[in-house]
Design a protein around this motif. Structure first.
Motif, PDB file in Angstrom:
ATOM      1  N   GLY B  92      10.818  28.596  47.685  1.00  0.00           N
ATOM      2  CA  GLY B  92      10.015  29.402  46.768  1.00  0.00           C
ATOM      3  C   GLY B  92      10.195  30.906  46.890  1.00  0.00           C
ATOM      4  O   GLY B  92       9.579  31.667  46.143  1.00  0.00           O
ATOM      5  N   SER B 191       2.070  25.103  47.214  1.00  0.00           N
ATOM      6  CA  SER B 191       2.873  24.422  48.243  1.00  0.00           C
ATOM      7  C   SER B 191       4.370  24.641  48.053  1.00  0.00           C
ATOM      8  O   SER B 191       5.149  24.404  48.973  1.00  0.00           O
ATOM      9  N   GLY B 192       4.774  25.110  46.880  1.00  0.00           N
ATOM     10  CA  GLY B 192       6.193  25.397  46.665  1.00  0.00           C
ATOM     11  C   GLY B 192       6.642  26.717  47.250  1.00  0.00           C
ATOM     12  O   GLY B 192       7.788  27.128  47.067  1.00  0.00           O
ATOM     13  N   ASN B 193       5.755  27.409  47.948  1.00  0.00           N
ATOM     14  CA  ASN B 193       6.105  28.672  48.608  1.00  0.00           C
ATOM     15  C   ASN B 193       5.845  28.550  50.093  1.00  0.00           C
ATOM     16  O   ASN B 193       4.697  28.548  50.533  1.00  0.00           O
ATOM     17  N   LEU B 194       6.932  28.446  50.852  1.00  0.00           N
ATOM     18  CA  LEU B 194       6.774  28.346  52.298  1.00  0.00           C
ATOM     19  C   LEU B 194       6.717  29.740  52.915  1.00  0.00           C
ATOM     20  O   LEU B 194       7.299  30.685  52.396  1.00  0.00           O
TER      21      LEU B 194
END
Ligand SMILES: Cc1cc2nc3c(=O)[nH]c(=O)nc-3n(C[C@H](O)[C@H](O)[C@H](O)COP(=O)(O)OP(=O)(O)OC[C@H]3O[C@@H](n4cnc5c(N)ncnc54)[C@H](O)[C@@H]3O)c2cc1C
Ligand code: SF4
Ligand code: FES
Ligand code: FES
Lengths: 316, 215
Positions: B92, B191-194
């Protein structure tokens, strides 16, 4: 990435005509799987046909009360559609359990169905893989196979199909509509769309070269309670180890489909007859032909328990 | 035979394996890993012109068709605010807004976006006039190294629009009801961005506050 020529097709007819004129061409929709694989040179198309401008991004009611989902409808738009949320909750739930918000904003109906396996050896060209390089062997059989399939597998390949959406579509009796390069159209039941590996794991679906998916249709709403339960290594943004889709009717009858355990969304109508006898009876019927490795044997128990939890939720 | 194959797999490979499969964690890409067995396509690189409207400014670029949107931004337009973490959709860091919707710039080609309207972190605020989401990130210390931050901010803005449009998420209890802005909803939708620094709890606070101020 290998070089390629690129064109934006203006109509479905133009897209299939171009595919016929360019052997080795691929359609590109969201690109979230194809480009990933092109970067690794696992996919090496010489020509890309962009199908985003074909006007296949509508969701429409059908004459019989079902739904026709355009091939280019984004996964996030499909999950947010009011009719899908009300009448096909299983589909909305499966879509929302997959990938991330960003990816779902690009991922399309057709691309999701055609996404390729996440088997680690398929991605690693230093090791044998019959799917990537037919005849080279299968590194997963004796290797790292924790995520792999336990049903429908062969000596040649034990890869699992990664799609969540496809599991819901299988339970919903979806039909794939296509356009062929010769201009003819056909309808394929989702049950017959994906192929089992047998001796040719590189053949993954029933489409002919250059055949374009134009839509996926759903029969009228099935009613009942819908539950999609996905078990994975973290709470979000991970592929399924096991996924269970159930639709349970007030009289106890229902449908069951599994994800993460087979090369295609897995459903055995015969196993559904066991629903009145409970989860364990259904699981026994579903798993009768299971073939596990040392590393994925846990999936049989996980299927049974996830199914029990999903049925309990649907009946609560 | 089992063990033989096991030995051939190095620890790095196992990590990559788990990254591309059941748990998609951010890891370096497998650059060039597949080149050896790939069929040879003789074609020479192909150039194509594309017009992009980025942060309100039109750019006309002549690009190799293989150029991702991310590389077009970073390497051709020097808009290096958008980061490359994994280059495979797994982290992400490359999140930008395409016609207002958040996407991963690493998994799309620049030539696919003729005439599109893009917003990157450079288009949101200036050091003197921060966007409310940027100000909330500073106030709540929602980062450490800052590498994931541009993607987090663009993603948060796209996410709030999705939430206000009534889109459900995996954790929405009722699919048909309008979703509410809870910490659980923010965690799931983001949640798509760590974040390798693990600034997650402060991220949730910053986004919650910015949402209140209608960022
Ligand atoms: C990090 C990560 C995590 C993910 N997690 C999940 C997950 O948890 N669950 C899940 O289900 N998926 C997951 N995905 C996969 C994602 O859902 C797929 O990448 C996506 O659905 C593919 O759709 P697309 O439109 O981008 O396909 P593309 O990449 O554009 O295309 C895929 C294939 O379909 C073909 N194609 C596309 N459109 C057509 C058409 N109309 N007719 C014929 N052929 C066509 C292309 O030629 C290509 O071969 C994940 C992906 C990533 C990167
Ligand atoms: S399981 Fe299939 S995809 Fe994986 S290595 Fe074996 S042949 Fe390749
Ligand atoms: S760089 Fe990691 S998702 Fe794009
Ligand atoms: S602040 Fe360092 S990765 Fe998120």
């Amino acid at each position: 990435m290998k070089p390629f020529t690129y064109e934006r097709a203006g109509s479905p007819q133009a897209a299939v005509a171009s595919a016929a004129a360019h052997p080795g061409a691929r359609f590109i929709a969201g690109g979230t799987n194809l480009l990933d694989l092109m970067k690794l040179e696992i996919e090496t198309p010489a020509h890309l046909i962009d199908v985003n401008g074909l006007g296949l991004d509508q969701i429409e009611g059908t004459a019989d009360g079902g739904l026709r989902i355009g091939a280019l409808v984004r996964n996030s738009d499909l999950a947010a559609d009011a009719r899908v949320r009300r009448d096909y909750a299983l589909l909305a739930r499966a879509l929302l359990s997959g990938a991330s918000g960003q990816l779902r904003n690009r991922a399309t109906t057709a691309g999701n169905l055609l996404q390729r396996t996440r088997c680690p050896y398929f991605y690693d060209s230093d090791l044998p893989c019959n799917k990537r390089l037919p005849g080279s062997g299968c590194a997963a059989l004796g290797g790292y196979s924790r995520q792999h399939a336990i049903l429908g597998v062969s000596e040649a390949c034990i890869a699992a199909h990664p799609s969540d959406m496809a599991v819901a579509l299988r339970a919903l009796d979806a039909v794939v509509e296509t356009l062929r390069p010769d201009g003819s159209t056909r309808s394929l039941a989702l049950a017959d769309f994906h192929r089992l590996p047998g001796e040719t794991p590189q053949v993954e679906h029933a489409l002919e070269p250059g055949e374009l998916i134009v839509a996926v249709t759903l029969p009228p709403p099935p009613g009942g309670r819908h539950v999609y339960r996905k078990v994975r290594d973290r709470a979000s943004y991970a592929f399924a180890l096991v996924a269970v889709a159930v639709i349970v009717q007030p009289d106890g009858r229902g449908r069951v489909a599994l994800g993460g355990v087979a090369p295609k969304p897995w459903r055995l109508e015969a196993a559904e007859a066991e629903l009145p006898r409970g989860a364990s009876a259904v699981a026994t019927a579903l798993l009768a032909e299971a073939r596990t490795t040392r590393e994925n044997a846990y999936k049989t128990l996980l299927v049974e328990r996830t199914l029990a939890a999903a049925l309990a939720e649907a009946r609560s | 035979m089992d063990d033989c194959l096991h030995l051939k797999i190095t620890r790095r490979r196992l990590l990559i394996a788990s990254a591309v499969s059941a748990s998609a964690a951010a890891l370096p890409s497998l650059s060039g890993a597949a080149s050896r067995d790939a069929p040879q396509t003789a074609a020479a690189p192909v150039q194509q012109r594309v017009r992009l409207r980025i942060n309100g400014e039109v750019h006309s670029l002549e690009l190799d068709t293989r150029t991702t949107l991310l590389d077009a931004l970073r390497e051709h337009l020097q808009l290096t605010g958008t980061k490359k973490g994994c280059d495979h959709g797994q982290c992400g860091a490359c999140t930008v807004l395409l016609d207002g919707r958040r996407i991963n710039a690493c998994l799309t080609l620049a030539v696919m976006h003729e005439g599109a309207e893009l917003t990157t972190i450079e288009g949101l605020g200036t050091p003197g006039r921060l966007h409310p989401m940027q100000a909330a990130f500073v106030k709540h210390d929602a980062f450490q190294c800052g590498y994931c931050t541009p993607g987090q901010i663009c993603s948060a803005l796209g996410m709030l629009d999705e939430l206000r449009a009534g889109q459900p998420s995996h954790v929405s209890a009722d699919l048909e009801a309008a979703p509410t802005l809870s910490a659980d909803e923010i965690r799931e939708r983001m949640s798509g961005n760590l974040c390798r620094c693990g600034a997650y709890s402060n991220l949730v606070e910053a986004i919650t506050e910015a949402a209140g101020s209608r960022a």
